[in-house]
Design an enzyme around this catalytic site. Structure first.
Site, PDB file in Angstrom:
ATOM      1  N   HIS A 858      -3.102   5.930   3.034  1.00 17.26           N
ATOM      2  CA  HIS A 858      -2.579   6.947   2.125  1.00 17.26           C
ATOM      3  C   HIS A 858      -1.826   6.310   0.960  1.00 17.26           C
ATOM      4  O   HIS A 858      -1.997   6.712  -0.195  1.00 17.26           O
ATOM      5  CB  HIS A 858      -1.646   7.879   2.906  1.00 17.26           C
ATOM      6  CG  HIS A 858      -0.949   8.892   2.046  1.00 17.26           C
ATOM      7  ND1 HIS A 858      -1.516  10.099   1.721  1.00 17.26           N
ATOM      8  CD2 HIS A 858       0.267   8.878   1.425  1.00 17.26           C
ATOM      9  CE1 HIS A 858      -0.679  10.788   0.955  1.00 17.26           C
ATOM     10  NE2 HIS A 858       0.409  10.052   0.761  1.00 17.26           N
ATOM     11  N   HIS A 859      -1.011   5.303   1.266  1.00 21.18           N
ATOM     12  CA  HIS A 859      -0.174   4.727   0.211  1.00 21.18           C
ATOM     13  C   HIS A 859      -0.956   3.829  -0.737  1.00 21.18           C
ATOM     14  O   HIS A 859      -0.395   3.329  -1.715  1.00 21.18           O
ATOM     15  CB  HIS A 859       0.988   3.947   0.821  1.00 21.18           C
ATOM     16  CG  HIS A 859       0.594   2.744   1.618  1.00 21.18           C
ATOM     17  ND1 HIS A 859      -0.114   2.827   2.799  1.00 21.18           N
ATOM     18  CD2 HIS A 859       0.799   1.422   1.405  1.00 21.18           C
ATOM     19  CE1 HIS A 859      -0.308   1.627   3.292  1.00 21.18           C
ATOM     20  NE2 HIS A 859       0.227   0.746   2.456  1.00 21.18           N
TER      21      HIS A 859
END
Length: 879
Positions: A858-859
């Site tokens: 996600h990051h």
């Protein structure tokens, strides 16, 4: 017959002339004795030359049969083996972790001749994984995640690995830590590495274990390496130099140091060498030319390679340390020759060296006969290090791997295509290439592969690629805009294979027999092709700084920073280097708007300390198409979206929408709907009427959805709504919000360029579990060390970002999205728990929900490897 030879003593010594006369008279005697034989069938070597050639290749060295893993296992268990992000792992710790994973791999069916692809970034985890594959008896295939998705897909489809590892499975921890002891033969496959292919497709080289111990023995002795030394892991995992580095460190009991994720060139590389106390490093010549010469007292041995090294570069680095030039293709266990230590003063480029242990270097003519010392011939490599061949390419293998005319029955030698000659001291000197394979900045490139990729562009009918002055030059028929082709190729080829100069032609020059006449291709204006040459001292400095940060040998004043692969993190580093060199920092916004040295040089006096945090940040303001508005994630900054510039056409304006309070303070918003209404006003100030295109990552997706519903209420059309791993947080079963204490730690994880394998939980899923410091000074120091974009901001701005993130994560948990009747383009992370799903948005979106998986955390959804997957889909949707 009698004769006299007169020669210039400025050019020849007496011994060389006597050898020429002896060779000539011996040939005349042989010709007169057998006048019916073709002249080319006679051997011209003298007895003395034959003895010298034999001595040059007398490299037989007794070494035990070993793999990289067995060489690793023989080292002192408590010695440091790996250093990664400040964490030191001993040989025992690495060995036990590798053993556990190896047992899991064996259970999954991995054994001799089974391939395991390692799609992992440069890291300790990657080294542990490849050791585990070797212990399991398999062959590892390194796949650099930074490669374009299309090339990665080809490699995996072509190699057909039994398994693909993107990280070490947690299940491996449950297996015993003792060695699985899988029997492996020397001729079993050890690793598979892809190189550029002459037929237009990359080819996979299958290397065996046979040459590993011999190369390790040679490197340990010639590089003077032992326990306590620290070897830099410079190379990309998909480059065969990584094999050399591992065989340099582990058989000697030294530590392999994984560098931080910064561009390894220029002053950044010098900083890594100093801060990590590197004692031994293999650095390609082209990269070393960018590194400022500094004392670096720890660096005792420097190995060069990849291309011809200028004598001045040797002189600059040889003072007080051992400098060695190494040579070898992937097809010969990466290294086949090494020079003696080079002196500070050498009149010519350094030699390729003499053969390593159990390797023979043959310089042959077209009939595969040895040529005399000093005579140019083609280099063939024989011995234990010669690869098995190309994976599932029997015809190409037969072409390049031929019978060894002087070796034992059944042995083969590899035809390198390099033209060389023996020097009087028994070392080889490089002369040129025998085919169209070239080396550019240390990387081997088959020009045919680049030409094939160019011809795939719908507007290109014909393409020819050549190499000139360490640049790839592409000739294209009919004329097509160079920046368009560069962006097209960057989605298909590694960066080093993308031409820097494009020459448009109406027709290709042909010879009288209708074939391409390469000699008639017009000489490119290299200064204009890669951007005009600098016209002022200021432009000259800027071009040098651009090249340093981007890790390329040269940049012209018209070269676009982002078109050459720049992104927001590198942009911040460039701004800092400009400030340190010229005394004035242009500001991030200025760089986005004026991304060439020429444009930037004319605006260095612009004072805009806070413009980079304005609500509307133009990443690209020019263009005739409808703009894309990218809404900030929870932290409020939109800089991360600059990576989209290379994937969307130059005629597509891109604006980042940033949090209002970052620039001028003021009260924080009290709801997502309030933000959406304000952002709709800002967007309409840029573009008064639709259709509109909106995008958001994480929290930004929630806001983009709210802006879309707000614009719809105002009677405007939203043509595309795109979300990068966003979800309605209100519907999650748990909605924890990070505390004020942990918010800086969370920012470190999100903006500090963490590795892909770094464990992290996010504001929308939970608070970060980390011991990272939370004071502003420590925060900025870590960000600077990681090359983060936030490091250049003031304490006021960082505090505003932290307040914004804390507020926005609370608002996200409270916000219930309204209904949007249009379509949704959703990109979902596959390496984190799936919460951003089409089902989660079904009740809030009336149109079609098109979902695409992205192999990413996600990051890292706005990192280059993720945008390489997102960009082409988004570009097609916008078109």
């Amino acid at each position: 017959m009698r004769g006299v030879v007169e020669y210039s003593t400025d050019l020849f010594d007496r011994g060389s002339v006597e050898t020429l006369v002896t060779r000539w008279t011996d040939l005349l005697r042989a010709l007169t004795a057998a006048p019916d034989r073709p002249v080319g069938g006679f051997d011209v070597l003298t007895d003395d030359e034959r003895k010298r050639l034999h001595a040059y290749n007398d490299t037989a060295t007794p070494v035990p049969t070993a793999t990289l893993a067995t060489l690793f296992e023989q080292q002192a268990p408590d010695a440091v083996a790996l250093v990664d992000a400040g964490v030191e792992l001993t040989y025992r710790e690495v060995d036990e972790r590798a053993n556990r994973l190896a047992r899991l791999l064996v259970e999954r069916g991995i054994g001799p001749e089974r391939i395991v692809a390692l799609r992992m970034h440069r890291s300790a985890e990657l080294v542990i994984a490849l050791l585990a594959v070797t212990k399991a008896g398999g062959a590892y295939l390194p796949v650099d995640p930074e490669y374009p998705a299309e090339r990665i897909a080809f490699m995996l489809d072509d190699a057909r690995p039994a398994l693909v590892l993107t990280e070490i499975p947690e299940a491996a921890a449950a297996y015993p830590a003792d060695n699985p002891a899988v029997p492996v033969r020397p001729d079993n496959a050890a690793y598979v590495i892809y190189t550029s292919g002459s037929t237009g497709k990359p080819k996979a080289v299958v290397n065996t274990h046979a040459g590993v111990a011999s190369l390790a023995r040679s490197q340990t002795g010639r590089y003077a390496i032992g326990p306590g030394d620290r070897v830099l892991q410079f190379s990309s995992p998909s480059f065969d130099l990584s094999v050399i580095e591992q065989l340099m460190a582990f058989p000697a009991g030294a530590a392999l140091v994984i560098p931080p994720p910064v561009p390894l060139a220029g002053s950044a590389l010098a900083e890594v060498l100093a801060e990590q106390r590197i004692t031994h490093a293999f650095i390609p010549t082209a990269t070393l030319t960018t590194v400022p010469v500094e004392p670096l007292p720890a660096l005792r041995t420097l190995v060069l390679g990849g291309e011809i090294c200028p004598p001045a570069l040797v002189a600059a680095w040889a003072g007080g340390r051992r400098v060695v030039n190494a040579y070898g293709p992937t097809e010969a266990t990466a290294c086949a020759g090494m020079s003696d230590p080079l002196a500070e003063t050498i009149p010519l480029p350094p030699p390729l060296g003499s053969p390593v242990a159990n390797t023979r270097l043959h310089v042959l003519d077209a009939g595969l006969r040895p040529v005399p010392p000093g005579v140019v011939g083609e280099l063939y490599i024989a011995g234990l290090g010669v690869a098995r061949g190309y994976l599932r390419r029997p015809a190409l293998t037969a072409e390049r791997f031929v019978a060894d005319v002087s070796g034992p029955p059944g042995s083969r030698m590899y035809r390198t295509g390099d033209l060389v000659r023996w020097r009087p001291d028994g070392e080889l000197e490089f002369v040129g290439r025998a085919d169209h394979q070239v080396k550019v900045r240390g990387f081997r490139v088959e020009l045919g592969e680049v030409e094939t990729a160019l011809r795939e562009h719908p507007d290109v009918a014909q393409a020819v690629v050549t190499a000139r002055e360490d640049r790839l030059v592409a000739y294209v028929v009919p004329p097509v805009d160079g920046p368009v082709l560069r962006r097209f190729l960057r989605d298909r080829l590694p960066g080093f294979m993308v031409p820097s100069v494009f020459v448009p032609l109406d027709d290709l020059p042909l010879s009288v027999n209708g074939k391409l006449d390469r000699a008639a291709l017009p000489a490119p204006d290299l200064a204009a092709g890669g951007g005009r040459a600098p016209r002022t001292p200021q432009e000259e400095l800027l071009c040098g700084l651009f090249a340093e940060v981007l890790g390329v040998p040269e940049v012209g004043i018209d070269d676009d920073f982002f078109a050459l692969g720049g992104h927001s993190l590198l942009a911040t580093r460039l701004i800092a280097r400009i400030g340190a060199t010229l005394g004035v920092e242009p500001g991030l916004r200025t760089l986005f708007e004026r991304p060439t040295p020429a444009e930037l040089a004319s605006h260095l006096d612009v004072d805009e300390p806070a413009a980079a945090v304005d609500v509307i940040l133009p990443l690209r303001a020019r263009g005739t198409r409808e703009p894309l508005f990218c809404v900030h994630p929870a932290g409020g900054l939109g800089w991360a979206y600059s990576g989209l510039l290379r994937h969307l056409g130059p005629d597509r304006p891109i604006y980042a929408v940033q949090a209002r309070n970052l620039a001028g303070g003021g009260p924080l918003p009290t709801s997502v709907r309030q933000m959406a209404a304000e952002y709709a006003d800002e967007i309409r100030a840029v573009r008064p009427t639709g259709p509109y295109h909106l995008l958001g990552w994480s929290f930004g997706g929630l806001v983009a959805h709210a802006v879309a519903t707000e614009l719809h209420r105002r009677g405007e059309r939203v043509a595309t709504l795109t979300m990068l791993d966003s979800t309605p947080v209100c519907d999650l079963p748990e909605k924890p919000v990070p505390s004020e204490r942990s918010i800086l730690a969370l920012l470190l994880l999100l903006f500090g360029t963490p590795r892909e394998d770094e464990p992290v939980r996010f504001a929308l899923d939970g608070t970060p579990d980390t011991d990272d410091p939370v004071t502003f000074e420590q925060f900025v120091a870590i960000l600077r060390g990681r090359g983060s974009a936030l490091a250049s901001l003031s304490e006021r701005h960082v505090t505003a970002i932290a307040d914004t993130m804390l507020n926005n994560t609370r608002l996200a948990a409270e916000h219930v999205p309204d209904f949007f009747p249009g379509d949704l383009l959703l990109f979902t992370s596959t390496l984190d728990p799936r919460v951003a799903t089409p089902e989660a948005w079904r009740r809030y979106v009336g149109g079609t929900i098109e979902d695409h998986d992205v192999v990413s955390r996600h990051h890292r959804m706005t990192q280059p490897e993720s945008l390489a997957q997102i960009g082409p889909v988004l570009a097609a949707k916008l078109r």
